[in-house]
Scaffold this active site. Structure first.
Site, PDB file in Angstrom:
ATOM      1  N   ILE A 278       0.846  -1.208   0.000  1.00  0.00           N
ATOM      2  CA  ILE A 278       0.000   0.000   0.000  1.00  0.00           C
ATOM      3  C   ILE A 278       0.877   1.251   0.000  1.00  0.00           C
ATOM      4  O   ILE A 278       1.717   1.404   0.888  1.00  0.00           O
ATOM      5  CB  ILE A 278      -0.906   0.046   1.259  1.00  0.00           C
TER       6      ILE A 278
ATOM      7  N   GLU B 161       2.781 -16.941  11.836  1.00  0.00           N
ATOM      8  CA  GLU B 161       4.128 -17.485  12.064  1.00  0.00           C
ATOM      9  C   GLU B 161       4.082 -18.563  13.150  1.00  0.00           C
ATOM     10  O   GLU B 161       3.190 -18.546  14.001  1.00  0.00           O
ATOM     11  CB  GLU B 161       5.050 -16.366  12.569  1.00  0.00           C
TER      12      GLU B 161
ATOM     13  N   LYS C 267       4.758  -0.122  13.194  1.00  0.00           N
ATOM     14  CA  LYS C 267       4.236   0.548  11.991  1.00  0.00           C
ATOM     15  C   LYS C 267       3.555   1.880  12.338  1.00  0.00           C
ATOM     16  O   LYS C 267       3.745   2.877  11.636  1.00  0.00           O
ATOM     17  CB  LYS C 267       3.270  -0.391  11.271  1.00  0.00           C
TER      18      LYS C 267
HETATM   19  N1  HSE Z   1       3.554  -9.928   9.909  1.00  0.00           N
HETATM   20  C1  HSE Z   1       2.952  -8.827   9.213  1.00  0.00           C
HETATM   21  C2  HSE Z   1       1.438  -9.012   9.182  1.00  0.00           C
HETATM   22  C3  HSE Z   1       3.429  -8.659   7.785  1.00  0.00           C
HETATM   23  O1  HSE Z   1       0.900 -10.024   9.627  1.00  0.00           O
HETATM   24  O2  HSE Z   1       0.777  -8.115   8.664  1.00  0.00           O
HETATM   25  C4  HSE Z   1       4.770  -8.015   7.678  1.00  0.00           C
HETATM   26  O3  HSE Z   1       4.753  -6.701   8.146  1.00  0.00           O
END
Ligand code: HSE
Length: 456
Positions: free
Chosen positions: A154, A208, A223
């Site tokens: 984005i 993960e 972020k």
């Molecule tokens: N692990 C992040 C997510 C993606 O699940 O959005 C990489 O920033």
């Protein structure tokens, strides 16, 4: 760019005196998901911006030379010596896509010290060491670009830095973590528990093996710290970002929220606090936080589901603007990394005599435009007809004659004496559809066609 590094000055002089700077040499650190996607994109420049052809993948740093790879890179380009890449005088731009804190931070700092521009996808490094990195970059007169660090594909960093920069931003609200949005969406739609959905998401590769950074909100905190810094024009200490993850969100809460007209989302919010619409002040402090939040179903962020990300920016005079798209994945992230590379190539090539190719419009040829009658789409049509036997049959026969396949035909009721019939087609060629309609209009039983709309 006060203290520009000597190599940058030489580059600029070469351009200025007409000795064009043809190829821009990349040193890519890392060939994982993002690195592979970026190399694939750069190697396939057809149909993309012509500046991509000026980019040379000069060195790619990897951990092991023997690993099988999804992308072809000549042996001479691959190296395990990442330090050599950031020290190589031939390299103009270092693309850091190894992730993690170290050695990423040290390699970025060395590249900057050596006068190289940097493109990075590394939100963890930028949110923790942005101060050190940008101070070094400003001193060296180089750029550090980070579009891929937030929101994957984005475009949100560049819009905040440029297109929206004249606005007084008061709020940035984001769904910036795909893993947690996927889990919450499934809990909502299936009525399942957090533990069950997380286990399944891990099995399917959506989460993960160690999901801590995602589900405890740490990834989203990195972020929003970056977005807040850009939106409010100051550095943000990561430890001041309040952070709560989604472990405590239960299916019972989701069900109650649903009944009350809300969905639960993990929101990352940066906001200027206590802003009064009557006496707005830019002196107010900001709050930066990540937590699960009940979002009204009519809110634009409520419909962002699955692994998608979206960022809503609110300010004056723009009002609201929302960015939506894939927040992760090889292709999406490669798009962001490559756009940063292109911006740097344009900067390196621009001079007083050559305008910035990303700001000009240098197209020479006309695009071929398909005439509407050749377009394929679905149509919704409402007919008013006489209420007599065989009308629907006649409509069907006429559409069939012109190869128009129907998805549904319903008689919805009456308008006075006239029957109301609604038809939705499958994908059809517009020319065929128009011919069928022209013939239908001549049928004695047809009174009028009040609506004709296209269906997505
Ligand atoms: N692990 C992040 C997510 C993606 O699940 O959005 C990489 O920033």
């Amino acid at each position: 760019m006060g203290n520009a590094h000597p190599t940058i000055i030489i580059e600029l002089l070469l351009v200025k005196f007409g000795i064009r700077f043809v190829g821009v040499k990349l040193g890519i650190l890392g060939l994982g998901t993002v690195g592979t996607g970026t190399v694939q994109l750069l190697q396939d420049s057809v149909g993309r911006h012509p500046l991509l052809r000026d980019v040379e993948i000069y060195r790619v740093g990897v951990r092991s030379l023997d690993k099988p790879r999804a992308v072809k890179v000549p042996d001479a380009v691959l190296t395990t010596d990442l330090e050599a890449i950031v020290n190589d005088p031939q390299v103009n731009i270092v693309v850091e896509v190894i992730g993690g804190l170290e050695p990423a931070r040290s390699l970025i700092l060395k590249a900057i010290k050596n006068g190289k521009h940097v493109v990075t996808a590394n939100k963890a490094v930028i949110s923790r060491f942005g101060d050190e990195i940008f101070t070094a970059a400003n001193h060296a007169g180089v750029y550090v670009m980070l579009e891929a660090a937030v929101g994957g594909g984005i475009p949100v960093i560049q819009p905040l830095k440029q297109s929206l920069s004249v606005n007084q931003i008061h709020t940035v609200t984001g769904i910036v973590n795909g893993t947690t949005n996927y889990i919450l969406t499934r809990m909502q739609t299936e009525g399942s528990s957090f533990d069950d959905v997380l286990a399944d998401a891990q099995k399917l590769g959506y989460a993960e093996a160690d999901p801590t950074a995602d589900i405890d909100g740490l990834d989203a905190a990195d972020k929003i710290a970056i977005l807040a810094s850009l939106a409010f024009g100051g550095r943000i200490k990561l430890q001041n970002v309040y952070c709560e993850g989604i472990r405590q969100v239960s299916k019972t809460d989701i069900a109650y929220a649903d009944k009350l007209g809300f969905v639960i989302k993990l929101l990352a919010i940066a906001k200027r606090v206590n802003v009064s619409p009557i006496t707005p002040s830019l002196d107010h402090p900001i709050s930066v936080r990540v937590h699960p939040t009940l979002v009204p179903k009519a809110h634009p962020l409520a419909s962002i589901n699955g692994v998608y990300n979206a960022i809503l920016v609110e300010g004056e005079p723009i009002g609201q603007v929302m960015f939506f798209g894939p927040g992760a994945g090889a292709g999406a992230t490669a798009s962001a990394v490559s756009s940063d590379i292109l911006s740097l190539v344009a900067t390196l090539q621009a001079s007083t005599t050559t305008p910035n190719p990303l700001l000009t419009c240098g197209h020479q040829d006309y695009c071929e435009i398909t005439p509407p009658e050749e377009l394929i789409s679905r149509f919704y049509t409402r007919f008013l007809t006489k209420d007599q036997p065989g009308v629907i049959g006649k409509l069907g026969t006429c559409f069939g004659k012109y190869d128009v396949s129907l998805e549904s035909v319903v008689q919805t009721g009456f308008q006075g004496e006239l029957a109301e019939i609604v038809v939705v087609t499958h994908d059809v060629q517009e020319g065929d559809f128009r011919q069928a309609l022209a013939e239908i209009q001549t049928l004695e039983a047809i009174d009028s066609i009040p609506s004709l709309l296209r269906v997505l």
